[in-house]
Design an enzyme around this catalytic site. Structure first.
Site, short mmCIF file in Angstrom:
data_model
loop_
_atom_site.label_atom_id
_atom_site.label_comp_id
_atom_site.label_asym_id
_atom_site.label_seq_id
_atom_site.Cartn_x
_atom_site.Cartn_y
_atom_site.Cartn_z
CE LYS A 196 -3.39 4.68 -2.40
NZ LYS A 196 -4.11 4.69 -2.81
CE1 TYR A 252 -4.05 2.01 0.73
CE2 TYR A 252 -2.96 3.29 1.62
CZ TYR A 252 -3.60 3.39 1.37
OH TYR A 252 -4.65 4.42 1.46
CB ILE A 310 -10.87 9.07 6.01
CG1 ILE A 310 -10.18 9.95 5.11
CG2 ILE A 310 -12.62 9.57 5.35
CD1 ILE A 310 -9.88 10.90 5.51
CB THR A 359 -15.37 4.88 5.91
OG1 THR A 359 -14.08 4.17 5.90
CG2 THR A 359 -14.14 6.01 5.03
#
Length: 251
Positions: free
Chosen positions: A161, A157, A190, A192
């Site tokens: 990114k 990841y 975030i 979510t």
């Protein structure tokens, strides 16, 4: 008051939930024709129904962003349905297993890179060609705070990114004189539905404490910055990376 995206078509990948859904709702509210592109057709249809009920204009498209042919079809769908393409939010992504590099399966490595990095290339390849044909536009690639920071047990990841930011800068240099702007956004952690479904509250609280502001971000906060970067009011902003991270990266 005029809406910022009146009659402009914008694709949002991963648009059925979380940050993508928040972007889709805001862009539609601002007048855009939104293509809600997502692997999950049912969830994409639900988001489109919500946008329609609020008076917006949207269409769902089921897509595996890791498949270049499917991405090409997605862009063509936007053109066929709405008559052009102005913008895109390349947001779809996955996290991958939480393991150190030595324990990371090669298959998982390739899967994360395909969804989180290669798909952004596929999307831009076809989006840029369409935007140039229709007179220019704007792209936002969704990176992460981990596009410039390391994070233990997330090697694929983090690598993806970081690479998205580099690719964004290169593309911006290539297309600046062709009327297309390309920027990247770096959200912090975030809040979510996916986070709530996969983490215990104690772990969520621990994530929140990593941010000096003491909380997680909201999808709507990322959507607000994304809409600004897509809009004409940011016409001198391209090739850059913008954080929405509660000072996480300032530490």
């Amino acid at each position: 008051m005029a809406k910022r995206f009146e009659n402009k078509t914008i694709i949002v990948t991963g648009g059925a939930s979380g940050i993508g859904a928040a972007c889709a709702h805001l862009l539609a509210k601002e007048g855009a024709n939104v293509v809600v592109a997502d692997l999950n057709q049912k969830h994409a249809d639900k988001t489109v129904a919500e946008i329609s009920q609020a008076g917006g204009n949207a269409a769902a498209f089921a897509v595996d962003v890791g498949d270049p042919k499917a991405v090409e079809s997605m862009v063509q769908f936007a053109i066929d349905r709405f008559g052009g393409l102005y913008g895109a939010v390349n947001n779809a992504g996955i996290g991958g297993p939480a393991l150190p590099i030595g324990d990371y399966e090669i298959e998982d490595w390739h899967k994360v890179l395909n969804v989180d990095l290669h798909s952004v290339f596929y999307c831009m390849k076809y989006e840029l060609a369409a935007m140039e044909k229709f007179g220019g536009g704007s792209i936002v690639n969704m990176s992460s705070i981990l596009g410039t920071n390391g994070f233990s047990t997330a090697p694929a990841y983090v690598a993806s990114k970081h690479a998205v930011i580099g690719m964004t800068k290169s593309a911006a240099l290539e297309y600046s004189k062709r009327g297309i702007r390309i920027n990247a956004v770096g959200p912090g952690f975030i809040r979510t539905p996916l986070l709530d479904e996969n983490m215990e509250q104690d772990d969520i609280d621990a994530l929140a404490e990593l941010h000096p502001v003491g909380r997680l971000g909201k999808p709507e906060e990322v959507a607000a910055l994304t809409a600004f970067l897509l809009a004409e009011e940011s016409s001198f902003v391209t090739g850059s990376y913008h954080l929405v991270d509660g000072a996480y990266s300032a530490q």
